[in-house]
Design a protein around this motif. Sequence first.
Motif, PDB file in Angstrom:
ATOM      1  N   GLU A  85      -1.089  -0.512  -4.137  1.00 29.27           N
ATOM      2  CA  GLU A  85      -2.431   0.072  -3.965  1.00 29.27           C
ATOM      3  C   GLU A  85      -2.326   1.459  -3.338  1.00 29.27           C
ATOM      4  O   GLU A  85      -1.925   1.572  -2.182  1.00 29.27           O
ATOM      5  CB  GLU A  85      -3.282  -0.836  -3.077  1.00 29.27           C
TER       6      GLU A  85
ATOM      7  N   THR B 143     -14.207  -1.549   5.641  1.00 28.50           N
ATOM      8  CA  THR B 143     -14.220  -2.819   4.909  1.00 28.50           C
ATOM      9  C   THR B 143     -12.806  -3.213   4.499  1.00 28.50           C
ATOM     10  O   THR B 143     -12.393  -4.367   4.662  1.00 28.50           O
ATOM     11  CB  THR B 143     -15.112  -2.708   3.661  1.00 28.50           C
ATOM     12  N   ARG B 144     -12.049  -2.245   3.962  1.00 26.72           N
ATOM     13  CA  ARG B 144     -10.670  -2.545   3.564  1.00 26.72           C
ATOM     14  C   ARG B 144      -9.813  -2.856   4.781  1.00 26.72           C
ATOM     15  O   ARG B 144      -8.945  -3.739   4.724  1.00 26.72           O
ATOM     16  CB  ARG B 144     -10.080  -1.354   2.784  1.00 26.72           C
TER      17      ARG B 144
ATOM     18  N   CYS C  33      -6.107  -1.545  11.831  1.00 28.53           N
ATOM     19  CA  CYS C  33      -5.984  -2.988  11.614  1.00 28.53           C
ATOM     20  C   CYS C  33      -5.679  -3.739  12.904  1.00 28.53           C
ATOM     21  O   CYS C  33      -6.284  -4.779  13.196  1.00 28.53           O
ATOM     22  CB  CYS C  33      -4.877  -3.282  10.599  1.00 28.53           C
TER      23      CYS C  33
ATOM     24  N   GLN D 120     -10.354  -6.410   5.732  1.00 31.79           N
ATOM     25  CA  GLN D 120      -9.671  -7.308   4.794  1.00 31.79           C
ATOM     26  C   GLN D 120      -8.187  -7.402   5.115  1.00 31.79           C
ATOM     27  O   GLN D 120      -7.607  -8.497   5.138  1.00 31.79           O
ATOM     28  CB  GLN D 120      -9.862  -6.801   3.362  1.00 31.79           C
ATOM     29  N   LEU D 121      -7.567  -6.268   5.386  1.00 29.42           N
ATOM     30  CA  LEU D 121      -6.139  -6.258   5.702  1.00 29.42           C
ATOM     31  C   LEU D 121      -5.862  -6.966   7.025  1.00 29.42           C
ATOM     32  O   LEU D 121      -4.902  -7.741   7.137  1.00 29.42           O
ATOM     33  CB  LEU D 121      -5.627  -4.821   5.760  1.00 29.42           C
TER      34      LEU D 121
ATOM     35  N   LEU E 160       0.844  -1.188   0.000  1.00 29.19           N
ATOM     36  CA  LEU E 160       0.000   0.000   0.000  1.00 29.19           C
ATOM     37  C   LEU E 160       0.881   1.241   0.000  1.00 29.19           C
ATOM     38  O   LEU E 160       1.930   1.255   0.651  1.00 29.19           O
ATOM     39  CB  LEU E 160      -0.906   0.025   1.238  1.00 29.19           C
TER      40      LEU E 160
ATOM     41  N   LEU F 189      -9.517   5.078   2.496  1.00 30.27           N
ATOM     42  CA  LEU F 189      -9.459   3.924   3.389  1.00 30.27           C
ATOM     43  C   LEU F 189     -10.822   3.739   4.042  1.00 30.27           C
ATOM     44  O   LEU F 189     -11.398   4.689   4.568  1.00 30.27           O
ATOM     45  CB  LEU F 189      -8.395   4.151   4.466  1.00 30.27           C
ATOM     46  N   THR F 190     -11.344   2.518   4.002  1.00 28.43           N
ATOM     47  CA  THR F 190     -12.653   2.216   4.583  1.00 28.43           C
ATOM     48  C   THR F 190     -12.525   1.111   5.618  1.00 28.43           C
ATOM     49  O   THR F 190     -11.532   0.377   5.644  1.00 28.43           O
ATOM     50  CB  THR F 190     -13.644   1.754   3.501  1.00 28.43           C
TER      51      THR F 190
ATOM     52  N   VAL G 293      -3.538   4.533  -1.278  1.00 30.37           N
ATOM     53  CA  VAL G 293      -4.549   4.665  -0.229  1.00 30.37           C
ATOM     54  C   VAL G 293      -4.477   6.056   0.386  1.00 30.37           C
ATOM     55  O   VAL G 293      -3.386   6.570   0.650  1.00 30.37           O
ATOM     56  CB  VAL G 293      -4.335   3.607   0.878  1.00 30.37           C
TER      57      VAL G 293
END
Length: 254
Positions: free
Chosen positions: A138, A106-107, A161, A110-111, A94, A103-104, A140
């Motif tokens: 990616e 949801t992301r 995270c 996932q991370l 990233l 950045l959400t 971000v």
Amino acid sequence: MSDPANSAGGGAGFAATIVTLYPDMFPGPLGQSIAGRALAEGKWSLDAVNIRDFATDKHRTVDDTPAGGGAGMVLRADIVAAAVDSVMDDRPVLAMTPRGGPLTQTRVRQLAAGPGAIILCGRFEGFDERLFEARSVEPVSIGDYILSGGEIGALVLLDACIRLLPGVMGAPSSGIEESFESGLLEYPHYTRPVSWEGRMIPEVLRSGDHARIAAWRKSQAETDTRLRRPDLWERYEDARVQPPSGARQQTKED
């Protein structure tokens, strides 16, 4: 930087590698509180790589003037790519940049469910665009504003995270009803004293009626989201009115 025992590849489930011009900024606040305890306990690991270590001249130059002219300096693709290549593995890469996608939560989820992340921290005018063409990176962004560099953004991303990793928060359900988890802002909270400066905790929260409390909290979350974040409210409303895929298919067939 973190203790070598907690560096990437040291056995922790979530391994973070920061590629930066300022490795001494890490772990920073991530060495304190919940994230710091989790780091010390080996629930995640951290390593910071200095981009200047991959410069090829005696001055350790990592940037150059923008092609076509303009103010500022641009991080060189060859130098940054060499730093990334030195740590590349199965983790996503990233790049913290205002040109990235937002950045959400949801992301973040996932991370947090993956092996970790390699995070590039932009500086100056940003990265040579060829970096994104040549490597799977990616872009971000953490918001519509400009910071001095990507390090603060990397700290934000990692904190989001780390708190979701198994065993980091005290109770597994701690994060379920927080803002953005359901598409809404979180409902307002209160605690003792019951009366403060003439302001009372809402009666419903003192009623002991769990059904009423749940309904009140949902209503407050919806109201606050609609008033404070109409963008979130619009997405939430769209999600609520979307019929299941099976229903859409049945409608077409009818």
